[in-house]
Motif scaffolding. Sequence first.
Motif, PDB file in Angstrom:
ATOM      1  N   THR A 147       0.852  -1.186   0.000  1.00  0.00           N
ATOM      2  CA  THR A 147       0.000   0.000   0.000  1.00  0.00           C
ATOM      3  C   THR A 147       0.887   1.234   0.000  1.00  0.00           C
ATOM      4  N   GLU A 148       0.302   2.341  -0.381  1.00  0.00           N
ATOM      5  CA  GLU A 148       0.996   3.622  -0.301  1.00  0.00           C
ATOM      6  C   GLU A 148      -0.002   4.697   0.090  1.00  0.00           C
ATOM      7  N   GLU A 149       0.499   5.650   0.846  1.00  0.00           N
ATOM      8  CA  GLU A 149      -0.326   6.792   1.190  1.00  0.00           C
ATOM      9  C   GLU A 149      -0.084   7.871   0.162  1.00  0.00           C
ATOM     10  N   ALA A 150      -1.158   8.561  -0.204  1.00  0.00           N
ATOM     11  CA  ALA A 150      -1.051   9.638  -1.178  1.00  0.00           C
ATOM     12  C   ALA A 150      -1.848  10.831  -0.666  1.00  0.00           C
ATOM     13  N   GLU A 151      -1.459  11.998  -1.107  1.00  0.00           N
ATOM     14  CA  GLU A 151      -2.227  13.195  -0.790  1.00  0.00           C
ATOM     15  C   GLU A 151      -2.529  13.916  -2.087  1.00  0.00           C
ATOM     16  N   ASP A 152      -3.805  14.039  -2.361  1.00  0.00           N
ATOM     17  CA  ASP A 152      -4.283  14.759  -3.530  1.00  0.00           C
ATOM     18  C   ASP A 152      -5.438  15.640  -3.105  1.00  0.00           C
ATOM     19  N   PHE A 153      -5.440  16.846  -3.608  1.00  0.00           N
ATOM     20  CA  PHE A 153      -6.550  17.774  -3.391  1.00  0.00           C
ATOM     21  C   PHE A 153      -6.840  17.987  -1.909  1.00  0.00           C
ATOM     22  N   GLY A 154      -5.786  17.949  -1.094  1.00  0.00           N
ATOM     23  CA  GLY A 154      -5.930  18.207   0.333  1.00  0.00           C
ATOM     24  C   GLY A 154      -6.459  17.031   1.140  1.00  0.00           C
ATOM     25  N   HIS A 155      -6.518  15.853   0.549  1.00  0.00           N
ATOM     26  CA  HIS A 155      -7.008  14.662   1.250  1.00  0.00           C
ATOM     27  C   HIS A 155      -5.963  13.561   1.185  1.00  0.00           C
ATOM     28  N   GLU A 156      -5.815  12.861   2.301  1.00  0.00           N
ATOM     29  CA  GLU A 156      -4.917  11.708   2.320  1.00  0.00           C
ATOM     30  C   GLU A 156      -5.733  10.463   1.995  1.00  0.00           C
ATOM     31  N   THR A 157      -5.164   9.629   1.132  1.00  0.00           N
ATOM     32  CA  THR A 157      -5.813   8.376   0.773  1.00  0.00           C
ATOM     33  C   THR A 157      -4.792   7.245   0.882  1.00  0.00           C
ATOM     34  N   VAL A 158      -5.299   6.035   0.930  1.00  0.00           N
ATOM     35  CA  VAL A 158      -4.441   4.854   0.922  1.00  0.00           C
ATOM     36  C   VAL A 158      -4.770   4.070  -0.342  1.00  0.00           C
ATOM     37  N   ASN A 159      -3.742   3.768  -1.103  1.00  0.00           N
ATOM     38  CA  ASN A 159      -3.902   3.008  -2.335  1.00  0.00           C
ATOM     39  C   ASN A 159      -3.264   1.640  -2.189  1.00  0.00           C
ATOM     40  N   THR A 160      -3.893   0.651  -2.784  1.00  0.00           N
ATOM     41  CA  THR A 160      -3.335  -0.696  -2.859  1.00  0.00           C
ATOM     42  C   THR A 160      -2.516  -0.776  -4.136  1.00  0.00           C
ATOM     43  N   LEU A 161      -1.281  -1.239  -4.015  1.00  0.00           N
ATOM     44  CA  LEU A 161      -0.393  -1.411  -5.164  1.00  0.00           C
ATOM     45  C   LEU A 161      -0.540  -2.831  -5.685  1.00  0.00           C
ATOM     46  N   LEU A 162      -0.665  -2.959  -7.001  1.00  0.00           N
ATOM     47  CA  LEU A 162      -0.840  -4.267  -7.624  1.00  0.00           C
ATOM     48  C   LEU A 162       0.152  -4.438  -8.759  1.00  0.00           C
ATOM     49  N   GLU A 163       0.567  -5.681  -8.977  1.00  0.00           N
ATOM     50  CA  GLU A 163       1.501  -5.994 -10.060  1.00  0.00           C
ATOM     51  C   GLU A 163       1.089  -7.298 -10.729  1.00  0.00           C
ATOM     52  N   MET A 164       1.410  -7.372 -12.003  1.00  0.00           N
ATOM     53  CA  MET A 164       1.241  -8.608 -12.757  1.00  0.00           C
ATOM     54  C   MET A 164       2.529  -8.859 -13.513  1.00  0.00           C
ATOM     55  N   HIS A 165       3.070 -10.050 -13.368  1.00  0.00           N
ATOM     56  CA  HIS A 165       4.265 -10.442 -14.111  1.00  0.00           C
ATOM     57  C   HIS A 165       3.827 -11.187 -15.363  1.00  0.00           C
ATOM     58  N   LEU A 166       4.407 -10.802 -16.493  1.00  0.00           N
ATOM     59  CA  LEU A 166       4.042 -11.416 -17.760  1.00  0.00           C
ATOM     60  C   LEU A 166       5.061 -12.467 -18.141  1.00  0.00           C
TER      61      LEU A 166
END
Length: 171
Positions: A147-166
């Motif tokens: 996960t990563e924390e981000a701040e956009d437009f004055g709000h903090e959010t938590v995003n889930t990071l995803l990956e796919m290996h080809l």
Amino acid sequence: MPDVHIRSADSDDIDDIRTVGHTSWQSTYSGILPKDYIEDALKTWWSQEAIRKTLNNPSNLMLVAEHDDMIVGMLAGGIKPNEAGDVKLHRVYIRPDYVAQGIGRRLWQTYLDNLGEAVQRIKTSVASHNTNAREFYQHMGFEEVGTEEAEDFGHETVNTLLEMHLEHDDD
């Protein structure tokens, strides 16, 4: 599944792509993200200028799904990998009245078909509270890697990071 045609987007599609984004964001993120965050994101990330910039970037591919001459879905992602072989999937959105009809899967497969052998991994992120998107990506073969924390437009959010290996066939 409705009869859907997948094709590369062009500049005539910008307003319809924005409509997909606006209807999807209102439906998806109401109750997940604050209203002013949604409004600011739509003004910034779904502006004509932002869509045009993505569309005109040769490192990206933007696809649309059409049904009865109406754009009902879109996908934007990188196609030129960095030195590690990574590309980023930027967004996949389907109009709310067309969700769960296989359109996202068709867009996804067309995107994969356009990636070259040099692409080794696809990365993306999604708002952690957006369980429908997380399930879609996992169903497509992505794995959650953090996960990563981000701040956009004055709000903090938590995003889930995803990956796919080809894995590429060595013919």
